[in-house]
Design a protein around this motif. Structure first.
Motif, PDB file in Angstrom:
ATOM      1  N   HIS A  51       1.262   9.256   3.674  1.00 39.80           N
ATOM      2  CA  HIS A  51       1.152   9.023   2.232  1.00 39.80           C
ATOM      3  C   HIS A  51       1.582   7.608   1.876  1.00 39.80           C
ATOM      4  CE1 HIS A  51       2.457  10.213  -2.119  1.00 39.80           C
ATOM      5  NE2 HIS A  51       1.276   9.622  -2.096  1.00 39.80           N
ATOM      6  N   SER A  52       2.656   7.138   2.458  1.00 40.57           N
ATOM      7  CA  SER A  52       3.185   5.806   2.136  1.00 40.57           C
ATOM      8  C   SER A  52       2.198   4.714   2.521  1.00 40.57           C
ATOM      9  CB  SER A  52       4.520   5.582   2.852  1.00 40.57           C
ATOM     10  OG  SER A  52       5.476   6.536   2.451  1.00 40.57           O
ATOM     11  N   MET A  53       1.639   4.792   3.721  1.00 41.77           N
ATOM     12  CA  MET A  53       0.738   3.745   4.187  1.00 41.77           C
ATOM     13  C   MET A  53      -0.584   3.777   3.427  1.00 41.77           C
ATOM     14  SD  MET A  53       2.640   2.187   6.257  1.00 41.77           S
ATOM     15  CE  MET A  53       1.476   0.994   6.937  1.00 41.77           C
ATOM     16  N   GLN A  54      -1.077   4.984   3.115  1.00 37.41           N
ATOM     17  CA  GLN A  54      -2.329   5.075   2.374  1.00 37.41           C
ATOM     18  C   GLN A  54      -2.167   4.595   0.943  1.00 37.41           C
ATOM     19  OE1 GLN A  54      -3.528   9.175   2.788  1.00 37.41           O
ATOM     20  NE2 GLN A  54      -4.536   8.831   4.777  1.00 37.41           N
ATOM     21  N   ALA A  55      -1.056   4.942   0.307  1.00 40.68           N
ATOM     22  CA  ALA A  55      -0.831   4.576  -1.086  1.00 40.68           C
ATOM     23  C   ALA A  55      -0.723   3.073  -1.264  1.00 40.68           C
ATOM     24  CB  ALA A  55       0.429   5.260  -1.611  1.00 40.68           C
ATOM     25  N   GLU A  56      -0.213   2.386  -0.262  1.00 42.89           N
ATOM     26  CA  GLU A  56      -0.012   0.939  -0.369  1.00 42.89           C
ATOM     27  C   GLU A  56      -1.050   0.145   0.413  1.00 42.89           C
ATOM     28  OE1 GLU A  56       2.106  -0.220  -2.472  1.00 42.89           O
ATOM     29  OE2 GLU A  56       2.891   1.781  -2.940  1.00 42.89           O
ATOM     30  N   GLY A  57      -2.158   0.803   0.770  1.00 44.43           N
ATOM     31  CA  GLY A  57      -3.228   0.095   1.442  1.00 44.43           C
ATOM     32  C   GLY A  57      -2.893  -0.355   2.848  1.00 44.43           C
ATOM     33  N   GLY A  58      -1.956   0.319   3.505  1.00 41.31           N
ATOM     34  CA  GLY A  58      -1.625   0.004   4.887  1.00 41.31           C
ATOM     35  C   GLY A  58      -0.612  -1.115   5.059  1.00 41.31           C
ATOM     36  N   LYS A  59      -0.125  -1.688   3.959  1.00 40.94           N
ATOM     37  CA  LYS A  59       0.876  -2.767   4.042  1.00 40.94           C
ATOM     38  C   LYS A  59       1.880  -2.599   2.902  1.00 40.94           C
ATOM     39  CE  LYS A  59      -0.469  -6.957   4.993  1.00 40.94           C
ATOM     40  NZ  LYS A  59      -1.181  -8.254   4.955  1.00 40.94           N
ATOM     41  N   LEU A  60       3.137  -2.405   3.258  1.00 39.38           N
ATOM     42  CA  LEU A  60       4.191  -2.256   2.247  1.00 39.38           C
ATOM     43  C   LEU A  60       4.927  -3.596   2.120  1.00 39.38           C
ATOM     44  CD1 LEU A  60       3.519   0.646   3.264  1.00 39.38           C
ATOM     45  CD2 LEU A  60       5.902   1.225   2.900  1.00 39.38           C
ATOM     46  N   PRO A  61       5.022  -4.157   0.911  1.00 41.92           N
ATOM     47  CA  PRO A  61       5.641  -5.478   0.770  1.00 41.92           C
ATOM     48  C   PRO A  61       7.165  -5.436   0.903  1.00 41.92           C
ATOM     49  CG  PRO A  61       5.063  -4.595  -1.378  1.00 41.92           C
ATOM     50  CD  PRO A  61       4.511  -3.635  -0.361  1.00 41.92           C
ATOM     51  N   ILE A  62       7.703  -6.503   1.416  1.00 37.56           N
ATOM     52  CA  ILE A  62       9.147  -6.741   1.412  1.00 37.56           C
ATOM     53  C   ILE A  62       9.374  -7.992   0.554  1.00 37.56           C
ATOM     54  CG2 ILE A  62      11.173  -7.336   2.775  1.00 37.56           C
ATOM     55  CD1 ILE A  62      10.023  -5.842   5.112  1.00 37.56           C
TER      56      ILE A  62
END
Length: 334
Positions: A51-62
């Motif tokens: 869910h996390s990777m799909q919701a953020e398009g495969g890249k989560l920002p830092i």
């Protein structure tokens, strides 16, 4: 549903002066922040990661100090200093692999920040999505810091991996992938066959083979027993049919041949096993006598049947009735 993001930071740890490729985002089990928020827990790590990777398009920002979330409220710049490109569930929680930007790598290497702060959604305490993370110096979660010796996944040397897969050192990447797919198929088959053998899915191959062999033996034995039973039934039916046919044949023969009851029983028994022999014996038996025989006895004329002709003959020969009676009496005494 409450979608409020919770911001937490890691507590400081030992400094090893290394820019980590993996950062610790969530601890394992039930956890709370130092400030008392919580408790939180992950009920399904795989679903959380997907869910996390799909919701953020495969890249989560830092970013720095949750600049992205502050910018959503008051505006302002919120550049990313790195991107989480992979999430992984480990024994001590959820980790993220980071693709650092040049500025982010410089800051971490220069020890400008010591902690990582995840922003996650946790309705009713269950963590359902990791949205992003931030570099921070205000830690709140008891997780590994940026400068803690990283617990990197244990990696086997390539030659050991190939050896474990039964492949030569010259194996290509494509061949390794093909072997892994083959092994995955075998594992799937194993898990499907195990219940058929009455075993758990994690049963050893030896136990699986033994269980299946036992099942097949039982089936084979049962099938053989059924075949033998059917064969016996067929034999009995054939025997009964042959007996009926033989009985009929001998009964028919008894209409024209002299056959005693004892001989008839013997001929029926013989006919069921050797009809030709029985037929030869029957053909040699004596025929039943014909009922159309000539009985050579004198017929006494009845009234009206030639008596007038006889009387005329007696008159012609001059024979009286008394003489005729004497002659018949005389013949009877001879």
């Amino acid at each position: 549903m409450n979608t409020t993001l919770h911001y937490h930071t890691a507590l400081p740890g030992l400094d090893n002066g290394k820019v980590p490729d993996w950062v610790h985002l969530l601890p394992a089990g039930e956890f709370s922040g130092v400030d008392g928020r919580g408790p939180y827990w992950v009920s399904d790590a795989r679903a959380l990661i997907t869910h996390s990777m799909q919701a953020e398009g495969g890249k989560l920002p830092i970013d720095e100090n949750h600049a992205t979330d502050h910018a959503l409220v008051s505006g302002g710049p919120a550049p990313a200093v790195g991107w989480i490109v992979e999430l992984q569930a480990r024994a001590d929680g959820i980790w993220g692999r980071v693709d650092w930007t040049k500025s982010g790598r410089t800051m971490v290497a220069d020890h400008a920040y010591r902690g990582i702060s995840p922003a996650f959604a946790a309705p009713d305490g269950v963590v359902t999505r990791i949205a992003r993370a931030s570099l921070t110096n205000a830690p709140n979660l008891k997780i590994n810091t940026l400068h803690t010796t990283q617990k990197e996944p244990a990696m086997l040397p390539l030659e050991d991996v190939l050896k474990a897969l039964g492949l030569p050192a010259t194996t290509t990447k494509e061949q390794v992938i093909a072997r892994l797919k083959e092994m995955k198929g075998c594992m799937t088959m194993h898990s499907q066959l195990a219940p058929l053998a009455g075993l758990d899915a994690d049963a050893t191959p030896e136990a699986l083979v033994t269980g299946l062999r036992a099942k097949l033996t039982d089936v084979s034995t049962h099938s053989q027993q059924q075949i033998e039973a059917l064969t016996g039934q067929i034999a009995e039916l054939k025997k009964a049919g042959a007996l009926t046919a033989s009985t009929h044949a001998v009964e028919q023969a008894a209409r024209t041949k002299v056959i005693s009851d004892e001989t008839k029983a013997d001929l029926i028994a013989l006919h069921t096993t050797n009809p030709q022999a029985a037929e030869r014996i029957i053909s040699g038996l004596q025929d039943v006598p014909s009922s159309g025989l000539n009985l050579n006895t004198r017929k006494v004329p009845t009234a009206g049947s030639g008596s007038a002709e006889l009387a005329a003959m007696d008159d012609a020969f001059g024979t009286t009735e008394d003489e005729v009676k004497k002659w018949e009496a005389s013949n009877a005494r001879r």
